[in-house]
Design a protein around this motif. Structure first.
Motif, short mmCIF file in Angstrom:
data_model
loop_
_atom_site.label_atom_id
_atom_site.label_comp_id
_atom_site.label_asym_id
_atom_site.label_seq_id
_atom_site.Cartn_x
_atom_site.Cartn_y
_atom_site.Cartn_z
N HIS A 174 9.65 -2.72 3.36
CA HIS A 174 10.92 -2.41 4.03
C HIS A 174 11.17 -0.90 4.04
CE1 HIS A 174 12.07 -6.54 4.59
NE2 HIS A 174 11.80 -6.81 3.33
N GLU A 175 10.86 -0.25 2.91
CA GLU A 175 11.13 1.19 2.78
C GLU A 175 10.27 2.01 3.75
OE1 GLU A 175 9.83 4.63 -0.35
OE2 GLU A 175 10.41 2.71 -1.23
N LEU A 176 8.98 1.67 3.86
CA LEU A 176 8.04 2.45 4.69
C LEU A 176 7.91 1.89 6.11
CD1 LEU A 176 5.22 2.90 2.00
CD2 LEU A 176 7.01 4.55 2.61
N GLN A 177 8.59 0.76 6.36
CA GLN A 177 8.53 0.12 7.69
C GLN A 177 7.09 -0.19 8.09
OE1 GLN A 177 11.42 -0.83 9.76
NE2 GLN A 177 12.06 -0.67 7.62
N VAL A 178 6.38 -0.85 7.17
CA VAL A 178 5.00 -1.25 7.44
C VAL A 178 4.86 -2.75 7.20
CG1 VAL A 178 3.93 0.96 6.90
CG2 VAL A 178 4.35 -0.66 5.05
N ASN A 179 3.83 -3.36 7.82
CA ASN A 179 3.59 -4.78 7.55
C ASN A 179 2.58 -4.92 6.41
OD1 ASN A 179 0.94 -4.50 8.60
ND2 ASN A 179 1.60 -5.05 10.67
N SER A 180 2.28 -6.17 6.06
CA SER A 180 1.42 -6.44 4.90
C SER A 180 0.05 -5.81 5.02
CB SER A 180 1.30 -7.95 4.68
OG SER A 180 0.86 -8.59 5.87
N MET A 181 -0.56 -5.90 6.21
CA MET A 181 -1.91 -5.37 6.41
C MET A 181 -1.92 -3.84 6.33
SD MET A 181 -3.61 -7.69 9.41
CE MET A 181 -4.47 -9.21 9.01
N GLN A 182 -0.92 -3.20 6.93
CA GLN A 182 -0.86 -1.73 6.93
C GLN A 182 -0.72 -1.18 5.51
OE1 GLN A 182 2.51 -1.49 9.59
NE2 GLN A 182 1.25 -0.73 11.28
N LEU A 183 0.06 -1.85 4.68
CA LEU A 183 0.27 -1.38 3.31
C LEU A 183 -0.97 -1.61 2.45
CD1 LEU A 183 2.31 -0.09 1.42
CD2 LEU A 183 3.22 -2.35 0.91
N LEU A 184 -1.55 -2.80 2.56
CA LEU A 184 -2.73 -3.14 1.76
C LEU A 184 -3.94 -2.31 2.19
CD1 LEU A 184 -3.51 -5.05 -0.53
CD2 LEU A 184 -4.07 -6.79 1.16
N TYR A 185 -3.99 -1.90 3.46
CA TYR A 185 -5.09 -1.08 4.00
C TYR A 185 -5.20 0.25 3.26
CZ TYR A 185 -8.00 1.29 7.51
OH TYR A 185 -9.01 1.98 8.15
N TYR A 186 -4.05 0.82 2.88
CA TYR A 186 -4.04 2.07 2.13
C TYR A 186 -4.21 1.85 0.63
CZ TYR A 186 -2.87 5.23 5.93
OH TYR A 186 -2.92 5.99 7.07
N GLN A 187 -3.63 0.75 0.16
CA GLN A 187 -3.57 0.54 -1.28
C GLN A 187 -4.89 0.05 -1.88
OE1 GLN A 187 -1.41 -2.95 -2.77
NE2 GLN A 187 -3.23 -2.63 -4.00
N ALA A 188 -5.63 -0.81 -1.16
CA ALA A 188 -6.88 -1.39 -1.68
C ALA A 188 -7.94 -0.34 -2.01
CB ALA A 188 -7.43 -2.44 -0.72
N PRO A 189 -8.26 0.64 -1.12
CA PRO A 189 -9.27 1.64 -1.47
C PRO A 189 -8.81 2.55 -2.62
CG PRO A 189 -8.27 2.16 0.66
CD PRO A 189 -7.82 0.79 0.29
N MET A 190 -7.50 2.83 -2.69
CA MET A 190 -6.98 3.66 -3.77
C MET A 190 -7.16 2.96 -5.12
SD MET A 190 -3.21 5.45 -4.03
CE MET A 190 -3.31 6.23 -2.45
N SER A 191 -6.88 1.66 -5.15
CA SER A 191 -7.07 0.87 -6.37
C SER A 191 -8.55 0.78 -6.73
CB SER A 191 -6.50 -0.55 -6.18
OG SER A 191 -5.11 -0.50 -5.96
N SER A 192 -9.43 0.66 -5.72
CA SER A 192 -10.89 0.61 -5.95
C SER A 192 -11.37 1.89 -6.61
CB SER A 192 -11.64 0.41 -4.62
OG SER A 192 -11.26 -0.77 -4.01
N ALA A 193 -10.89 3.04 -6.12
CA ALA A 193 -11.30 4.34 -6.67
C ALA A 193 -10.87 4.47 -8.14
CB ALA A 193 -10.69 5.47 -5.84
N MET A 194 -9.67 3.97 -8.45
CA MET A 194 -9.18 4.02 -9.84
C MET A 194 -10.09 3.20 -10.76
SD MET A 194 -5.10 3.52 -9.26
CE MET A 194 -4.13 4.74 -8.37
N LEU A 195 -10.45 1.99 -10.31
CA LEU A 195 -11.31 1.13 -11.14
C LEU A 195 -12.72 1.69 -11.27
CD1 LEU A 195 -10.55 -2.63 -10.41
CD2 LEU A 195 -10.15 -1.33 -12.48
N LEU A 196 -13.22 2.31 -10.21
CA LEU A 196 -14.55 2.90 -10.22
C LEU A 196 -14.67 3.95 -11.33
CD1 LEU A 196 -17.00 2.38 -8.41
CD2 LEU A 196 -16.34 4.37 -7.05
N PHE A 197 -13.57 4.65 -11.57
CA PHE A 197 -13.54 5.68 -12.61
C PHE A 197 -13.41 5.05 -14.00
CE2 PHE A 197 -11.00 8.47 -15.39
CZ PHE A 197 -11.85 9.56 -15.46
#
Length: 309
Positions: A174-197
């Motif tokens: 609601h805050e960023l005015q994005v749908n589920s896919m748009q939000l997860l599209y940015y969040q999934a690779p960021m979470s992957s990079a954190m775990l990779l480290f």
């Protein structure tokens, strides 16, 4: 699903989440118990496949990525890592029954977070339904013959982080005015990079028991299948919360523990005492009461709209 009516889309989303969530619990437990596949590494596979699935979706025109600053998604990415890692550690360390019932505590915690941090109010009768749910979880944990202090610590951390994550998923959409896919599209690779480290500090990477170890073809297929199902779970969680609320999603989620509990007893020979059965019944009664009250609220809201001149 644009051609379907709103109720049909919601029912389809709930059905996909139900089937995928039940499958992933049994499949992940099997990978931990039978194969000894490393926990964090499996989580990384889930994140990577989720991002690849979303990349494919946007390439096919299912959604258009929206430009977001990394700082806007960072809290969600951190809580997403904690949510998946701690719930998977809880699943690895507890019986399926205890794992699933501990997750029921997410609902009371979400109510507290939304009340204190977002000023949301809940009717007294809704709050009272949380009493049998909490009591049921306590009874099951107390009488679990495979009780583990470490397992309960993971379960508690999982509940706290999951509650924050689910509240933020709804708030950020609601805050960023994005749908589920748009939000997860940015969040999934960021979470992957954190775990990779993080992974090299906690798990072997190469050799026996490592993500790049000598796994059989069947094991690799099962891990990839787990990743595809995780993509379906993650996407449906975002979609359901964005179209309903974190508390409603959670209450729907509690119904899944009945099936997973039965599967745990049959597939992994998890013991179940009479007192644990009472705990499960107690939790179910709370869930049914909550569902009844929420449906009554919706009917009252509809009748008020109809009566308004």
């Amino acid at each position: 699903m644009g051609w379907m009516p709103a109720q049909g889309r919601l029912a389809a989303g709930l059905l996909v989440n139900l089937a995928a969530s039940i499958c992933i619990v049994f499949l992940n437990k099997w990978l931990y118990v039978r194969l000894g596949f490393p926990n964090l590494s499996l989580t990384l596979v889930h994140f990577a496949i989720t991002w690849l699935g979303l990349y494919l979706c946007q390439a096919l025109g299912a959604f258009s990525p929206k430009s977001l600053r990394p700082s806007q998604v960072l809290p969600l990415a951190l809580s997403f890592c904690g949510f998946v890692v701690f719930t998977n550690l809880s699943l690895q360390s507890n019986t399926i029954g205890t794992y699933q019932l501990a997750k029921a505590m997410t609902t009371p915690v979400i109510v507290v977070i939304q009340s204190l941090a977002y000023g949301k109010t809940f009717p007294l009768r809704i709050k009272l339904t949380l009493v049998p749910i909490t009591l049921g979880v306590f009874l099951n944990s107390y009488y679990d013959v495979k009780f583990s202090v470490l397992g309960m610590a993971f379960a508690t951390l999982g509940v706290l982080v999951t509650s924050l994550y689910q509240v933020w998923v709804g708030a950020k959409q609601h805050e960023l005015q994005v749908n589920s896919m748009q939000l997860l599209y940015y969040q999934a690779p960021m979470s992957s990079a954190m775990l990779l480290f993080i992974i090299p500090f906690f798990e072997p990477v190469f050799g026996e028991g490592g993500i790049f170890g000598p796994w059989t073809l069947s094991a690799v297929i099962m891990v990839l299948l787990s990743g595809i199902i995780a993509f379906m779970v993650n996407l449906s969680i975002y979609w359901i919360i964005g179209n309903t609320s974190p508390v409603t999603y959670n209450m729907f989620g509690h119904f899944k523990f009945c099936i997973t509990l039965l599967g745990g007893c049959l597939l992994f020979k998890d013991p179940l005492s009479v007192n644990q059965g009472l705990g499960i019944l107690c939790t179910l009664l709370g869930i049914l009461a909550y569902t009844h009250f929420k449906l009554s609220e919706q009917e009252n809201s509809k009748s008020k709209l109809v009566q308004r001149p």
